[in-house]
Design a protein around this motif. Structure first.
Motif, PDB file in Angstrom:
ATOM      1  N   TRP A 517      29.967   5.424  27.544  1.00  0.00           N
ATOM      2  CA  TRP A 517      30.054   5.817  26.142  1.00  0.00           C
ATOM      3  C   TRP A 517      29.904   4.577  25.277  1.00  0.00           C
ATOM      4  N   PRO A 520      32.960   2.301  19.738  1.00  0.00           N
ATOM      5  CA  PRO A 520      33.017   2.649  18.312  1.00  0.00           C
ATOM      6  C   PRO A 520      32.961   1.405  17.425  1.00  0.00           C
ATOM      7  N   GLN A 529      30.087   7.238  12.397  1.00  0.00           N
ATOM      8  CA  GLN A 529      30.078   7.417  13.850  1.00  0.00           C
ATOM      9  C   GLN A 529      31.293   8.230  14.298  1.00  0.00           C
ATOM     10  N   PHE A 530      32.432   7.991  13.671  1.00  0.00           N
ATOM     11  CA  PHE A 530      33.655   8.711  14.021  1.00  0.00           C
ATOM     12  C   PHE A 530      33.484  10.210  13.773  1.00  0.00           C
ATOM     13  N   TRP A 532      30.642  11.892  13.430  1.00  0.00           N
ATOM     14  CA  TRP A 532      29.606  12.446  14.295  1.00  0.00           C
ATOM     15  C   TRP A 532      30.139  12.635  15.713  1.00  0.00           C
ATOM     16  N   SER A 533      31.004  11.735  16.171  1.00  0.00           N
ATOM     17  CA  SER A 533      31.587  11.867  17.505  1.00  0.00           C
ATOM     18  C   SER A 533      32.453  13.116  17.607  1.00  0.00           C
ATOM     19  N   ALA A 536      29.990  15.877  18.090  1.00  0.00           N
ATOM     20  CA  ALA A 536      29.412  15.805  19.433  1.00  0.00           C
ATOM     21  C   ALA A 536      30.410  16.251  20.497  1.00  0.00           C
ATOM     22  N   THR A 537      31.689  15.956  20.288  1.00  0.00           N
ATOM     23  CA  THR A 537      32.716  16.378  21.240  1.00  0.00           C
ATOM     24  C   THR A 537      32.848  17.899  21.249  1.00  0.00           C
ATOM     25  N   TRP A 541      31.763  19.029  25.041  1.00  0.00           N
ATOM     26  CA  TRP A 541      32.903  18.805  25.935  1.00  0.00           C
ATOM     27  C   TRP A 541      32.789  19.615  27.224  1.00  0.00           C
TER      28      TRP A 541
END
Length: 694
Positions: A517, A520, A529-530, A532-533, A536-537, A541
């Motif tokens: 991964w 960050p 990024q936080f 978007w993560s 994405a999670t 997942w």
């Protein structure tokens, strides 16, 4: 063609991950695998759905004597990477054609793609924003120029023509310097110049401006230099402010027209239809391309699920409703994921038994699908009129008559793909309608349901085609980010015989347990990024927790992509497209080499034997765990079987008691044996539970 005349190749299943332009990795992978396997079940999401449909079409063609479908697939990366005559960019770029009101917005998006990092993306987008909205930039430039002229004349007596000439020349030099020093390098490399360099350039510009004003003035420079210097300083501030004001106005106009345009275009920049571009739009092209792979005239009626299931082309008149062909009897089975976001749920298509009835507005769908698809949909929907609730017509809230979505077997495969491929904002969502029965009185007016990208729910649906004890391998392809530190992708031409960090397939049961991964960002900019993560999670997942599981990781080949490859990089040049295509070919070679029984010899060797051993050990451990469960010894379950309210007849009760008794006896034998298989199960060990069918 009679199946006995086909090459004696074993079956395999295949699941492919989504990723928009990352789909160029699949054609050569499919062509390579087709030389060793026949595809039985093929599935995917988004770009993976395109590849799955292409593979199903080529397999259909092969089973009917058209053996060049997979060869055509192998050449697709080259065709997509080729320049389009008379236009800038590759064919891949021109498959995505925005609607006219959103063309400028699409250009701004393209300018932000294929960049080194976020800084380069922002600079690329800002430059194109100013160019595409020059109508707003022009008045700001004129006002800014007028202020600069006034500043020039404020230093002393100076003719208007001279002040205008100095203002024009100086402003042009200032803007050129900013373009060369700040915008151009940061757009190309993603690195802003150091504050020292910016400060020196600014100071040089101020001094040069003051010198120009002093030379143009009529008074001695010894007396005017403070005013000249102050005017030159103000000049730099006004120019910077003018640029920022122009950007703000353009961004405001961009956002305002973007929302309006997206609303009118089903929440996407591109509908998928052709928009007078140099090539066909994505959906129009796919419709003919799937037919071509199947050995069917490109302009004929579209290839359908029923054609795949039966392995034969049906007459255009054969549109009567039929029940689904049982899964095990389907010659070729295609499944994709889609997301009914209005209902906050996902669907696999073909729709499962008991799925809600969906309807479509032919005028709306004509904006998404070509005429040959619409003609078939209307024809097959007409054959299902009697299947509507109470035989009545279903209408929208404003009274418009709707068509029922045809039976699964009559669905064109391009409809499945388009419903799985509706990447948010880039491609229009697909509108359908359903009747809401949740109220006390069912409404005859249907409510709209938006269908969007299948990757919202599952970008790599590994649950497709999974069995406790498989009869043939189910391969999967995962697309992942490059690890630039420990496993950087080797430059140059891909050599599949060596480890270039491009393609990874575990060759040992102790490998493939860990996933890379990205670190960050530890800065305020990391908030993007936080967030978007988080998205994405929520999206990945389920797929991610299955990757390291035994019985999964040994059959999932992973392909690493660089930052400028795949994903939303719509304007990928031929080089990266070819590199991803070669990576797909290499991935297939690794799978074939690992699962060594491709010739159908019946001898279990290497990967396939190991895979079956892993699945068997897991299965037996789960069965032992079930047999040991205290509920197996609870007599209350036997009493419930005998209860008349359960609804079983005499034969069904006998069978139920037989199953319960066998499980009960198995549990007692397990306890009495003193042995256990649980410790021999591969790790991490899964759980056995009832889950809904998607």
């Amino acid at each position: 063609m009679d199946e006995r005349k086909e090459p004696e190749l074993p079956y395999c299943d295949l699941v492919m991950k989504g990723g928009i332009t990352s789909g160029v990795v699949y054609p050569r992978l499919l062509a390579r695998l087709s030389a060793s396997y026949r595809f039985k079940n093929i599935g995917g999401t988004s770009a993976g759905a395109i590849a799955a449909a292409g593979s199903a079409a080529a397999e259909f063609g092969r089973s009917n004597g058209h053996r060049d479908g997979f060869a055509k697939l192998a050449t697709l990366p080259d065709a997509l990477g080729a320049d389009v005559e008379g236009a800038r960019g590759s064919r891949l770029r021109h498959l995505f054609q925005p609607s006219r009101p959103l063309s400028r917005h699409f250009d701004v998006l393209l300018a932000a793609l294929n960049r080194a990092n976020k800084t380069a993306m922002v600079m690329g987008a800002l430059g194109t924003l100013l160019l595409r909205y020059w109508g707003l930039v022009l008045p700001v430039a004129l006002v800014t120029l007028a202020i600069v002229v006034a500043l020039a004349r404020s230093t002393g007596a100076m003719p208007w023509s001279t002040a205008l000439l100095i203002a024009l020349a100086g402003s042009a030099l200032w803007l050129t310097a900013g373009w060369l020093v700040l915008w151009r390098p940061s757009r190309a490399t993603g690195r802003l110049p150091s504050p020292t360099i910016i400060g020196l350039c600014w100071l040089t510009g101020v001094l040069a401006g003051a010198g120009a004003l002093a030379l143009a003035g009529t008074d001695a420079w010894e007396r005017t230099w403070p005013a000249d210097l102050l005017a030159a300083f103000g000049w730099s501030i006004v120019l910077a402010g003018g640029v920022l004001l122009a950007l703000a106005l353009c961004a405001w106009r961009f956002g305002l027209t973007l929302v309006k345009g997206l609303c009118a275009n089903f929440w996407g920049l591109c509908s998928g239809r052709s928009q007078d571009g140099p090539v066909e739009g994505l959906t129009d092209w796919l419709t003919g391309y799937f037919n071509d792979l199947a050995g069917i005239e490109a302009t004929a009626r579209p290839l359908t699920l029923g054609d795949l299931w039966d392995g034969a082309r049906h007459s255009d008149q054969d549109v009567e409703p039929k029940s689904d062909t049982p899964l095990r009897e389907r010659r070729i089975n295609l499944e994709v994921m889609t997301s009914a976001i209005s209902r906050r749920m996902c669907h696999a298509i073909p729709f499962k038994p008991g799925a809600p009835a969906y309807y479509f507005d032919k005028d709306e769908w004509s904006r998404i699908f070509p005429q040959q698809v619409m003609s078939w949909l209307e024809k097959t929907s007409d054959a299902l009129q009697s299947a509507r609730p109470d035989g009545e017509q279903v209408r929208t809230q404003d009274g418009k008559t709707l068509f029922r979505l045809p039976h699964n077997r009559h669905l064109p495969i391009v409809v499945l793909v388009r419903m799985s491929l509706s990447f948010p904002v880039l491609l229009s969502a697909v509108p359908m309608y359903a009747i809401d029965y949740s109220g006390k009185t069912a409404m005859r007016q249907a409510k709209r349901v938006w269908f969007s990208d299948g990757g919202i729910a599952s970008n790599m649906p590994l649950h497709f085609f999974d069995e406790l004890l498989p009869q043939h391998p189910t391969f999967a392809v995962n697309l992942k980010d490059e690890d630039p530190v420990d496993h950087a992708i080797a430059p140059g031409k891909l050599d599949c015989t060596t480890d270039t960090n491009r393609v990874y397939l575990p060759n040992d049961n102790r490998k493939g347990l860990q996933q890379f991964w990205l670190e960050p960002e530890a800065s305020p900019a990391g908030i993007t990024q936080f967030l978007w993560s988080i998205v994405a999670t929520m999206q990945n997942w389920r797929d991610e927790i299955q990757l390291p599981m035994p019985g999964y990781r040994d059959r999932i080949v992973q392909i690493a992509q660089k930052a400028d490859e795949g994903g939303l990089n719509l304007d990928m040049p031929a080089g990266p497209i070819g590199a991803l295509g070669d990576a797909g070919d290499c991935a297939a070679q690794r799978l074939v080499a690992r699962f060594a029984t491709a010739a159908g010899s019946g001898i279990d060797e290497d990967g396939w034997k190991n895979h079956k051993a892993q699945r068997l050990r897991t299965f037996l451990a789960l069965m032992e765990d079930l047999a040991r469960h205290p509920a197996m010894q609870d007599p209350g379950w036997d009493q419930l079987i005998a209860d008349p309210e359960l609804g079983y007849n005499a034969n069904e009760k006998a069978l139920a008691q037989e199953i319960r008794g066998a499980l009960n006896a198995l549990g007692l034998k397990v306890e009495a044996s003193g042995a256990t298989l649980l410790d021999k199960a591969p790790r991490p060990r899964p759980s056995l539970r009832v889950v809904p069918r998607i």
